[in-house]
Design a protein around this motif. Structure first.
Motif, PDB file in Angstrom:
ATOM      1  N   LEU A   1      29.910  -6.956 -98.455  1.00  9.25           N
ATOM      2  CA  LEU A   1      29.878  -5.643 -99.102  1.00  9.25           C
ATOM      3  C   LEU A   1      30.776  -5.686-100.338  1.00  9.25           C
ATOM      4  O   LEU A   1      31.989  -5.513-100.250  1.00  9.25           O
ATOM      5  N   PHE A   2      30.188  -5.937-101.505  1.00  5.86           N
ATOM      6  CA  PHE A   2      30.965  -6.158-102.720  1.00  5.86           C
ATOM      7  C   PHE A   2      30.754  -5.021-103.721  1.00  5.86           C
ATOM      8  O   PHE A   2      29.659  -4.836-104.236  1.00  5.86           O
TER       9      PHE A   2
ATOM     10  N   THR B   1      32.263 -14.224-108.149  1.00  7.66           N
ATOM     11  CA  THR B   1      31.493 -15.465-108.100  1.00  7.66           C
ATOM     12  C   THR B   1      31.992 -16.333-106.950  1.00  7.66           C
ATOM     13  O   THR B   1      31.273 -16.593-105.984  1.00  7.66           O
ATOM     14  N   ARG B   2      33.250 -16.770-107.061  1.00  6.86           N
ATOM     15  CA  ARG B   2      33.795 -17.712-106.086  1.00  6.86           C
ATOM     16  C   ARG B   2      33.877 -17.125-104.686  1.00  6.86           C
ATOM     17  O   ARG B   2      33.426 -17.732-103.720  1.00  6.86           O
ATOM     18  N   THR B   3      34.476 -15.946-104.560  1.00 11.09           N
ATOM     19  CA  THR B   3      34.716 -15.375-103.234  1.00 11.09           C
ATOM     20  C   THR B   3      33.409 -15.043-102.523  1.00 11.09           C
ATOM     21  O   THR B   3      33.212 -15.397-101.356  1.00 11.09           O
ATOM     22  N   LYS B   4      32.498 -14.390-103.219  1.00 10.25           N
ATOM     23  CA  LYS B   4      31.234 -13.990-102.591  1.00 10.25           C
ATOM     24  C   LYS B   4      30.415 -15.208-102.179  1.00 10.25           C
ATOM     25  O   LYS B   4      29.896 -15.286-101.053  1.00 10.25           O
TER      26      LYS B   4
ATOM     27  N   VAL C   1      23.006 -13.329 -92.699  1.00  8.38           N
ATOM     28  CA  VAL C   1      23.811 -12.847 -93.808  1.00  8.38           C
ATOM     29  C   VAL C   1      23.058 -11.788 -94.608  1.00  8.38           C
ATOM     30  O   VAL C   1      21.896 -11.969 -94.965  1.00  8.38           O
ATOM     31  N   ILE C   2      23.744 -10.662 -94.866  1.00  4.76           N
ATOM     32  CA  ILE C   2      23.205  -9.614 -95.727  1.00  4.76           C
ATOM     33  C   ILE C   2      24.163  -9.442 -96.904  1.00  4.76           C
ATOM     34  O   ILE C   2      25.352  -9.171 -96.703  1.00  4.76           O
ATOM     35  N   ASN C   3      23.673  -9.633 -98.111  1.00  8.32           N
ATOM     36  CA  ASN C   3      24.479  -9.438 -99.311  1.00  8.32           C
ATOM     37  C   ASN C   3      24.210  -8.056 -99.889  1.00  8.32           C
ATOM     38  O   ASN C   3      23.078  -7.727-100.230  1.00  8.32           O
TER      39      ASN C   3
ATOM     40  N   ASN D   1      39.024  -8.465 -95.510  1.00 14.18           N
ATOM     41  CA  ASN D   1      39.333  -8.045 -96.874  1.00 14.18           C
ATOM     42  C   ASN D   1      39.088  -9.209 -97.836  1.00 14.18           C
ATOM     43  O   ASN D   1      39.758 -10.231 -97.774  1.00 14.18           O
ATOM     44  N   ALA D   2      38.146  -9.026 -98.762  1.00 11.59           N
ATOM     45  CA  ALA D   2      37.859 -10.045 -99.776  1.00 11.59           C
ATOM     46  C   ALA D   2      38.453  -9.656-101.123  1.00 11.59           C
ATOM     47  O   ALA D   2      38.021 -10.154-102.160  1.00 11.59           O
ATOM     48  N   GLY D   3      39.451  -8.769-101.092  1.00 15.93           N
ATOM     49  CA  GLY D   3      40.117  -8.332-102.314  1.00 15.93           C
ATOM     50  C   GLY D   3      39.947  -6.850-102.518  1.00 15.93           C
ATOM     51  O   GLY D   3      38.815  -6.375-102.622  1.00 15.93           O
TER      52      GLY D   3
END
Length: 325
Positions: free
Chosen positions: A48-49, A54-57, A71-73, A127-129
């Protein structure tokens, strides 16, 4: 391991070492013809972005697929979020779809914590940021990279190692997560930045502060350069780019002042010619590409431990010793 990974400050030394040691074993998958484990087969993980990445996702997506997850983007652009949908309603929609874990990047500090503390989701939150708050998996992959170079071996920490983090500390979630995790692992952290790029209250953080980069280089084991985050700035924090580079950029002569064993790191994206020159970025001592590769292993370890429900020792193995597919 706890149910969520929202902050590096939530990790004890044992938690951190468990993740790093698990990542060390999972890293061996990259050398195999089939790079998959069945651990998360049948589990659904949503990326969930709400911010560009780029790198993290990509790293999270590769990690999830190597663990056989569905996986669901989800990107905020082109979704109902752009029409005004709230975080709560988005989360309830994902829960209705059966999400077992949500990897969230959000422009607002505290959004992953709000999600984790609510009853909107029943699964894990990673948490991805979030804003200028934290980025715990980046700190974990940084620590993983440092350990491999400075104190290799399962069960080892970073006790006694000196890490210097240079640049835009004020807006950096990477710096905040790193200072928590690295001190937990026994390292000594020094921030180097102009006074305008240091947060209020930094004297209460578990770190040292310097305004002179060259004075700390000879006693640095790992030098981490940070990008100046202009997209988060609403004022002039330094006179010119040239002045910033002159005082806080790393080039060949400054890299030569580091001890022979020291490494140069960068969480990316790099701005070549500003905080780091091409000579340093392309040097064998620079670990930027290695950090990206290590990020997959570390994020696999986090997902494995949060959702897998088993230690690596419990994973069935074939007669040859390889993990069964």
């Amino acid at each position: 391991m706890k149910r969520h990974l929202v902050s590096a400050a939530d990790l004890t030394r044992d938690d951190a070492l468990l993740i790093l040691d698990t990542a060390e074993e999972l890293a061996q998958l990259s050398g195999r013809a089939v790079k998959k484990l069945p651990t998360l087969r049948g589990r659904t993980v949503v990326n969930l972005f709400f911010e560009d990445s780029t790198r993290t996702k990509t790293s999270f997506e590769v990690a999830e697929k190597r663990l056989s997850a569905d996986v669901i983007n989800f990107s905020a652009k082109g979704s109902s979020v752009s029409k005004g949908e709230s975080l709560k309603d988005t989360a309830l929609t994902l829960q209705a779809m059966g999400a077992d874990a949500v990897v969230i990047r959000h422009h607002a500090s505290g959004a992953p914590a709000r999600l984790a503390q609510s009853d909107w989701l029943h699964g894990s939150v990673i948490n991805a940021g979030d804003g200028t708050h934290e980025h715990p998996t980046q700190a974990l992959l940084d620590a993983f990279t440092m350990r491999r170079h400075l104190n290799p071996g399962v069960g080892h920490d970073l006790a006694g190692r000196r890490v210097t983090i240079v640049g835009d500390i004020l807006h950096s979630r990477v710096a905040r997560s790193n200072v928590h995790l690295l001190t937990t692992l026994g390292a000594q952290v020094t921030f180097v930045a102009p006074p305008t790029l240091l947060p209020i209250g930094i004297e209460n953080w578990p770190c040292e502060v310097s305004y002179d980069l060259e004075s700390v280089l000879p006693k640095t084991d790992a030098l981490m350069m940070l990008r100046v985050q202009r997209e988060r700035m609403n004022a002039a924090f330094f006179p010119t780019e040239r002045e910033y580079t002159r005082r806080y950029g790393v080039d060949g002569p400054r890299m030569a002042q580091l001890p022979e064993h020291a490494i140069v790191m960068h969480p990316g994206p790099m701005v070549r010619g500003m905080e780091i020159t091409a000579e340093v970025a392309d040097s064998p001592r620079c670990t930027v590409v290695e950090q990206v590769a290590n990020g997959v292993s570390v994020r696999m370890a986090v997902l494995y431990l949060l959702l897998g429900g088993a230690t690596l020792a419990d994973t069935p193995r074939t007669e040859s010793g390889e993990t069964a597919q």
